[in-house]
Design a protein around this motif. Structure first.
Motif, PDB file in Angstrom:
ATOM      1  N   TYR A  31     -24.707  52.823  35.646  1.00 38.62           N
ATOM      2  CA  TYR A  31     -23.756  53.861  36.069  1.00 38.62           C
ATOM      3  C   TYR A  31     -22.527  53.223  36.707  1.00 38.62           C
ATOM      4  CZ  TYR A  31     -21.676  57.813  38.467  1.00 38.62           C
ATOM      5  OH  TYR A  31     -20.790  58.752  38.900  1.00 38.62           O
ATOM      6  N   ARG A  32     -22.759  52.286  37.603  1.00 38.80           N
ATOM      7  CA  ARG A  32     -21.662  51.629  38.326  1.00 38.80           C
ATOM      8  C   ARG A  32     -20.721  50.896  37.369  1.00 38.80           C
ATOM      9  NH1 ARG A  32     -20.780  46.568  40.393  1.00 38.80           N
ATOM     10  NH2 ARG A  32     -19.483  46.476  42.239  1.00 38.80           N
ATOM     11  N   GLU A  33     -21.289  50.150  36.429  1.00 38.64           N
ATOM     12  CA  GLU A  33     -20.467  49.391  35.487  1.00 38.64           C
ATOM     13  C   GLU A  33     -19.613  50.306  34.614  1.00 38.64           C
ATOM     14  OE1 GLU A  33     -23.159  46.798  33.423  1.00 38.64           O
ATOM     15  OE2 GLU A  33     -23.631  45.698  35.267  1.00 38.64           O
ATOM     16  N   LEU A  34     -20.205  51.407  34.138  1.00 36.42           N
ATOM     17  CA  LEU A  34     -19.433  52.342  33.321  1.00 36.42           C
ATOM     18  C   LEU A  34     -18.330  53.011  34.155  1.00 36.42           C
ATOM     19  CD1 LEU A  34     -22.303  53.960  31.237  1.00 36.42           C
ATOM     20  CD2 LEU A  34     -20.498  52.433  30.390  1.00 36.42           C
ATOM     21  N   HIS A  35     -18.670  53.364  35.382  1.00 38.65           N
ATOM     22  CA  HIS A  35     -17.672  54.009  36.253  1.00 38.65           C
ATOM     23  C   HIS A  35     -16.532  53.039  36.585  1.00 38.65           C
ATOM     24  CE1 HIS A  35     -16.241  57.007  39.039  1.00 38.65           C
ATOM     25  NE2 HIS A  35     -16.143  56.087  39.977  1.00 38.65           N
ATOM     26  N   LEU A  36     -16.883  51.779  36.878  1.00 35.60           N
ATOM     27  CA  LEU A  36     -15.851  50.781  37.185  1.00 35.60           C
ATOM     28  C   LEU A  36     -15.002  50.436  35.964  1.00 35.60           C
ATOM     29  CD1 LEU A  36     -17.740  48.334  39.570  1.00 35.60           C
ATOM     30  CD2 LEU A  36     -15.946  49.973  40.163  1.00 35.60           C
ATOM     31  N   ARG A  45     -21.939  60.309  31.491  1.00 32.55           N
ATOM     32  CA  ARG A  45     -23.118  61.117  31.146  1.00 32.55           C
ATOM     33  C   ARG A  45     -23.419  61.004  29.648  1.00 32.55           C
ATOM     34  NH1 ARG A  45     -25.368  65.857  33.471  1.00 32.55           N
ATOM     35  NH2 ARG A  45     -23.563  66.057  34.839  1.00 32.55           N
ATOM     36  N   ASP A  46     -22.381  61.092  28.824  1.00 28.93           N
ATOM     37  CA  ASP A  46     -22.571  61.007  27.366  1.00 28.93           C
ATOM     38  C   ASP A  46     -23.081  59.620  26.958  1.00 28.93           C
ATOM     39  OD1 ASP A  46     -21.701  63.618  27.096  1.00 28.93           O
ATOM     40  OD2 ASP A  46     -19.634  63.046  26.573  1.00 28.93           O
ATOM     41  N   MET A  47     -22.538  58.560  27.559  1.00 32.32           N
ATOM     42  CA  MET A  47     -22.941  57.200  27.203  1.00 32.32           C
ATOM     43  C   MET A  47     -24.358  56.871  27.669  1.00 32.32           C
ATOM     44  SD  MET A  47     -19.574  54.973  27.913  1.00 32.32           S
ATOM     45  CE  MET A  47     -17.972  55.544  27.471  1.00 32.32           C
ATOM     46  N   SER A  52     -31.068  59.771  31.726  1.00 35.07           N
ATOM     47  CA  SER A  52     -30.746  58.547  32.472  1.00 35.07           C
ATOM     48  C   SER A  52     -29.671  58.810  33.516  1.00 35.07           C
ATOM     49  CB  SER A  52     -30.283  57.439  31.523  1.00 35.07           C
ATOM     50  OG  SER A  52     -31.339  57.045  30.690  1.00 35.07           O
ATOM     51  N   PHE A  53     -28.683  59.619  33.132  1.00 37.28           N
ATOM     52  CA  PHE A  53     -27.613  59.948  34.057  1.00 37.28           C
ATOM     53  C   PHE A  53     -28.177  60.690  35.278  1.00 37.28           C
ATOM     54  CE2 PHE A  53     -24.395  62.889  35.677  1.00 37.28           C
ATOM     55  CZ  PHE A  53     -23.342  62.026  35.924  1.00 37.28           C
ATOM     56  N   GLU A  54     -29.033  61.684  35.043  1.00 41.14           N
ATOM     57  CA  GLU A  54     -29.621  62.451  36.150  1.00 41.14           C
ATOM     58  C   GLU A  54     -30.488  61.558  37.036  1.00 41.14           C
ATOM     59  OE1 GLU A  54     -28.761  65.463  37.035  1.00 41.14           O
ATOM     60  OE2 GLU A  54     -27.423  65.577  35.305  1.00 41.14           O
ATOM     61  N   MET A  55     -31.215  60.606  36.431  1.00 40.51           N
ATOM     62  CA  MET A  55     -32.028  59.683  37.232  1.00 40.51           C
ATOM     63  C   MET A  55     -31.130  58.766  38.062  1.00 40.51           C
ATOM     64  SD  MET A  55     -35.431  58.799  34.945  1.00 40.51           S
ATOM     65  CE  MET A  55     -34.579  57.928  33.672  1.00 40.51           C
ATOM     66  N   ALA A  56     -29.999  58.345  37.502  1.00 39.73           N
ATOM     67  CA  ALA A  56     -29.064  57.500  38.259  1.00 39.73           C
ATOM     68  C   ALA A  56     -28.488  58.273  39.452  1.00 39.73           C
ATOM     69  CB  ALA A  56     -27.936  57.014  37.344  1.00 39.73           C
ATOM     70  N   ILE A  57     -28.170  59.544  39.238  1.00 33.01           N
ATOM     71  CA  ILE A  57     -27.677  60.389  40.334  1.00 33.01           C
ATOM     72  C   ILE A  57     -28.761  60.532  41.405  1.00 33.01           C
ATOM     73  CG2 ILE A  57     -26.894  62.718  40.958  1.00 33.01           C
ATOM     74  CD1 ILE A  57     -24.798  61.055  39.432  1.00 33.01           C
TER      75      ILE A  57
END
Length: 121
Positions: A31-36, A45-47, A52-57
């Motif tokens: 999540y961090r790498e995609l956001h950065l 979320r799409d990637m 996985s996105f919900e678990m990262a949140i």
């Protein structure tokens, strides 16, 4: 032999992250790498995929909860010891309520004058 300090002993964030599993660390890292990289939240979320996105949140919320718990000072409730409780209950130490004065009665002020004239009282 010198003792090594515990992980995160002085840094609450380091402590909170050290308690994450490898899977949680991986999700957080992705999540961090995609956001950065500049992607907005919906693109991330799409990637990552919805699950996985919900678990990262959820991992970020867990870390935030740990940080709040570790950085907020504990609230202490003051409890009177038996001797202090007895003093409070019996009114020792000036804890009794004073009777309210009559509003029409003038307030006498302490003065260093000893003449006791109306002007000084």
């Amino acid at each position: 032999m010198l003792e090594r300090p515990m992980v995160g002993e002085n840094d609450p964030l380091e402590f909170a992250i050290s308690n994450l599993s490898d899977n949680e660390l991986g999700l957080l890292s992705e999540y961090r790498e995609l956001h950065l990289a500049g992607f907005d939240t919906e693109e991330v979320r799409d990637m990552m995929g919805g699950d996985s996105f919900e678990m990262a949140i959820a991992v970020m919320q867990k870390v935030n909860g740990d940080l709040e718990r570790l950085t907020v000072p504990p609230v202490r409730k003051l409890v009177a010891k038996p001797k202090m409780r007895a003093a409070i209950d019996s009114g020792i130490g000036g804890n009794k309520r004073q009777r309210k004065s009559d509003p029409e009665t003038p307030i006498r002020r302490a003065t260093s004058c000893l003449c006791k004239s109306e002007r000084c009282l």
